[in-house]
Design an enzyme around this catalytic site. Sequence first.
Site, PDB file in Angstrom:
ATOM      1  CE  LYS A   1      27.532  38.762  66.453  1.00 24.24           C
ATOM      2  NZ  LYS A   1      27.320  37.330  66.129  1.00 24.24           N
TER       3      LYS A   1
ATOM      4  N   PRO B   1      23.560  39.541  61.441  1.00 21.66           N
ATOM      5  CG  PRO B   1      22.155  41.316  60.931  1.00 21.66           C
ATOM      6  CD  PRO B   1      22.141  39.920  61.475  1.00 21.66           C
TER       7      PRO B   1
END
Length: 288
Positions: A51, A2
Amino acid sequence: MPEGDTVWRTAHRLHQALAGAEVVLCDLRFPSLATLDLRGASTLEVVSRGKHLLHRFDNGITLHSHLKMEGQWRVEAPADTPRWLRRDDLRAAVGSTSWSALGLRLGLLEAVPTSAEATLVGHLGPDLLGPDWDLTAAVANLRASTDPIGAALLDQRNLAGIGTLWAAESLFLSRLGPWTPAAELDQADLERLVTRAQTLLDQARHHAVQSSTGNRRKGEENYVHGRSGRPCRRCGTTVRVAMIGPAGRERTMFYCPGCQHGLGPTDDGRPQRPLGSTAGRATPYRRA
């Protein structure tokens, strides 16, 4: 893995569900955290840093998680929580009387004093979606890099939040070759590239489907990422994928040889099938 916009959305969802609420459920299934009990503490906030996810509590503890390749946090009602607690891939559960945050397949989970968060994320460059965003600092970091620009964008020490999707799309839209040495790009080119990347992430964080084209229909979302073996939407040259980055830390990079200055040095030029294709061969790229 992601990217920053997805992690931002995850943090926002967790914050909405848990901020201000007392913890009544705490099940942390990492050996180093087996004895940590957060019950009785209240969630102050959940924020993203590139992240990384930082879940801050009023007892001075921060729970730090990283999704890596397959991790996710879910928000479920307490009545539905027991079935999730039986899952073998559950790594963490932190809940209030209203909502439960359930971490599945987390790549990393650790707890530190909130005052020591810098030991976990202090090495990161400016966060494209954070309050610390600093275009000048990000560009300076890239100009000082000895890596190709595609690899430099992926180095979270330069700027935090970009992954392979947004690196590929930003470079394509900027007509820059991923393997161009970052130090050879002039200030204006780097500023345009980084501004474009920040704009893409900022727009994407408000949508469940990531898109650089503005079209969120399946198969129409992006220009080059995930489109190897298919024609470039701009020039018709076959989009390709090759590895980029230092040995041991190589990442995939999708690009168009026609729009982005020819084949990359790690690309052998052989025809590539479209991703997911099991029959037929992709048309070899043509020079545009």
